[in-house]
Design an enzyme around this catalytic site. Structure first.
Site, PDB file in Angstrom:
ATOM      1  N   GLY A   1    -105.898 -27.579  44.253  1.00  0.00           N
ATOM      2  CA  GLY A   1    -104.626 -28.134  44.439  1.00  0.00           C
ATOM      3  C   GLY A   1    -104.711 -29.524  44.085  1.00  0.00           C
ATOM      4  O   GLY A   1    -103.717 -30.393  43.737  1.00  0.00           O
TER       5      GLY A   1
ATOM      6  N   CYS B   1     -89.488 -21.270  17.351  1.00  0.00           N
ATOM      7  CA  CYS B   1     -88.215 -21.364  17.415  1.00  0.00           C
ATOM      8  C   CYS B   1     -87.556 -21.231  18.804  1.00  0.00           C
ATOM      9  O   CYS B   1     -86.915 -20.162  19.068  1.00  0.00           O
ATOM     10  CB  CYS B   1     -87.547 -20.206  16.804  1.00  0.00           C
ATOM     11  SG  CYS B   1     -88.247 -20.327  14.662  1.00  0.00           S
ATOM     12  N   GLU B   2     -87.637 -22.570  19.479  1.00  0.00           N
ATOM     13  CA  GLU B   2     -87.006 -22.496  20.715  1.00  0.00           C
ATOM     14  C   GLU B   2     -86.635 -24.105  20.911  1.00  0.00           C
ATOM     15  O   GLU B   2     -87.834 -24.986  20.669  1.00  0.00           O
ATOM     16  CB  GLU B   2     -88.010 -22.320  21.972  1.00  0.00           C
ATOM     17  CG  GLU B   2     -88.315 -20.780  22.043  1.00  0.00           C
ATOM     18  CD  GLU B   2     -87.481 -19.930  22.562  1.00  0.00           C
ATOM     19  OE1 GLU B   2     -86.504 -20.390  23.282  1.00  0.00           O
ATOM     20  OE2 GLU B   2     -87.519 -18.795  22.390  1.00  0.00           O
TER      21      GLU B   2
HETATM   22  C1  LIG Z   1    -104.248 -21.853  41.324  1.00  0.00           C
HETATM   23  C2  LIG Z   1    -104.668 -21.628  42.485  1.00  0.00           C
HETATM   24  C3  LIG Z   1    -105.817 -22.467  42.897  1.00  0.00           C
HETATM   25  C4  LIG Z   1    -106.313 -23.837  41.914  1.00  0.00           C
HETATM   26  O1  LIG Z   1    -105.273 -24.787  41.858  1.00  0.00           O
HETATM   27  P1  LIG Z   1    -105.581 -25.941  41.068  1.00  0.00           P
HETATM   28  O2  LIG Z   1    -104.152 -27.002  41.640  1.00  0.00           O
HETATM   29  O3  LIG Z   1    -105.630 -25.791  39.864  1.00  0.00           O
HETATM   30  O4  LIG Z   1    -106.392 -26.830  41.846  1.00  0.00           O
HETATM   31  C5  LIG Z   1    -106.490 -22.242  44.000  1.00  0.00           C
HETATM   32  N1  LIG Z   1    -106.155 -21.396  44.770  1.00  0.00           N
HETATM   33  C6  LIG Z   1    -105.354 -20.365  44.649  1.00  0.00           C
HETATM   34  C7  LIG Z   1    -105.085 -19.277  45.471  1.00  0.00           C
HETATM   35  C8  LIG Z   1    -104.726 -20.565  43.478  1.00  0.00           C
HETATM   36  O5  LIG Z   1    -103.665 -19.685  43.004  1.00  0.00           O
END
Ligand SMILES: *Cc1c(COP(=O)(O)O)cnc(C)c1O
Length: 424
Positions: free
Chosen positions: A244, A352-353
């Site tokens: 994340g 086409c959007e």
């Molecule tokens: C998408 C996801 C990640 C990675 O998220 P990023 O924001 O790309 O780092 C990690 N764990 C799970 C379970 C995810 O679904």
């Protein structure tokens, strides 16, 4: 000028280079739209995490949905990463790229019995379970196969990651994970089921997170649960804090991975869990700013209210603006002369959007036939690309120093029609 956060992608002598390669030359050779990645940029992003975990028992599992191209997986497998997967298809990609099944963790709210069976057969490291019914199905499938399934429960810590609602995943209203209040009960059930072996706990609160606060809050919530689950006699070998971490798209200032982890590890140590095996699942932060997408300007279309710069890349190649109103830098590959007069354009594709735009109100001095680079295009672009409007997906090149490797051919129309049948 450099690409945000990356010395490996820069305008040298007024012209965009990825490492030592002139990207205009790659466009001439392979056509556009074209994704170009810097291997050094990926490895530098990984190194920041590796520094953060130096001296700890830890495993970095690349969340491959960010960019699942085989050669990209190969780079991370060779660098010692495990993988976080969300489908049976992704498992086959890891294996095809030379990754080890034992280093794979399987997340996702809707694992099918077939996917579970294949993952058990391959011998993956852990199932990150997202609901109580999934525990029962996992136990049933493992029983039939005479196997034991290693499980972790994904807890929903109910913290606000302060990001776009479509990419926040750890709030009560989200479909992901098991509610904090149900977690202890779920672990007790998992411990009872004969074909499951509890190995850990995990969470993932969202994506493009640019501050450390939400991580610190989630860690506290997860460690409270570790206390409670272990007090109930269920031992957790590893703790997985998900992915994340954000990247700089437009002056965003996320903490560096090593700085973030120095802060998180202080809390972990203070709470007495510093010697536990730690896992993380970064995706975007490993690849996002390691890639650009080159596109050619097809037409300039002046209008009364807006001017359009129509390019050959579209929402099927770069879906993030259409999906999340995301912002990507868009810059000429050859920097414009200082005296060139720039015009305000909406940069749009041929699909086409009306949602098919790559950037709104960008000041550009460009002419048809010239190349633009869409920046920060390494994550959630190619892996989300589609064939909408029967457009073949772009080619991809991975640069390593002064060498450029074609890692995916441009899709041909014959590729798109394969598998379809006319009526008799
Ligand atoms: C998408 C996801 C990640 C990675 O998220 P990023 O924001 O790309 O780092 C990690 N764990 C799970 C379970 C995810 O679904």
């Amino acid at each position: 000028m450099t690409h945000p956060g990356h010395p490996h992608i820069a305008w040298t002598g007024g012209e965009l280079h990825v490492e030592q390669v002139r990207v205009a030359e790659l466009a001439r050779q392979y056509g556009t739209p074209l994704f170009i990645y810097s291997q050094a940029a990926m490895l530098a992003a990984l190194a920041a995490y590796q520094r953060g975990f130096a001296g700890r028992r830890s495993k970095i599992c690349y969340a491959m949905k960010a960019n699942s191209s085989l050669a990209v997986l190969q780079v991370f497998a060779r660098a010692g990463c495990g993988f976080d997967i969300v489908s049976g298809g992704e498992l086959e990609r890891v294996l095809a790229a030379g990754g080890k099944a034992a280093d794979v963790i399987f997340s996702g709210v809707g694992k099918t019995r077939a996917e579970i069976a294949r993952a058990l057969e391959a011998g993956i490291g852990c199932f990150n379970v997202e609901s109580e019914p999934e525990l029962e199905v996992l136990d049933e499938v493992a029983a039939v196969m005479g196997r034991t399934a290693p499980v972790s429960i994904r807890v929903n810590p109910n913290v606000d990651p302060k990001t776009h609602p479509y990419i926040s995943t750890g709030l009560k209203g989200n479909k992901f994970g098991i509610a904090h209040e149900r977690t202890l009960h779920a672990y007790q059930r998992a411990a009872e089921l004969p074909h499951l072996q509890v190995v850990g706990i995990d969470c993932h609160i969202g994506s493009q997170i640019t501050e450390s606060g939400p991580y610190l809050d989630a860690m506290d919530r997860v460690l409270d649960l570790v206390d409670a689950v272990e007090a109930a006699g269920v031992r957790l070998r590893h703790i997985d804090f998900g992915g994340g971490l954000g990247i700089d798209y437009r002056g965003d200032t996320p903490p560096a991975a090593d700085a973030l982890w120095a802060e998180l590890l202080r809390k972990l140590d203070a709470r007495g869990y510093g010697d536990r095996e730690l896992m993380i699942e970064p995706g975007r932060s490993l690849v996002g700013n390691a890639g650009v997408c080159l596109t050619e300007v097809l037409y300039l279309k002046p209008g009364e209210q807006k001017n359009f710069c129509i390019v050959d890349a579209a929402m099927n190649d770069l879906p993030r603006p259409a999906m999340y109103e995301a912002w990507h830098g868009i810059e000429p590959v050859v920097a414009a002369a200082a005296d060139a007069s720039a015009t305000l354009y909406d940069v749009v594709g041929p699909v086409c959007e009306s949602g098919d735009w790559l950037g709104h109100e960008r000041r550009l001095a460009v002419q048809p036939g010239e190349l633009l680079a869409v920046l920060s295009a390494g994550a959630y672009c190619m892996s989300m690309a589609s064939n909408y409007n029967t457009r073949g997906r772009a080619a991809e090149v991975l640069v390593d120093g002064d060498r450029a490797h074609l890692i995916r051919e441009r899709e041909k129309v014959s590729d798109l029609l394969r598998g379809e049948r006319l009526l008799p």
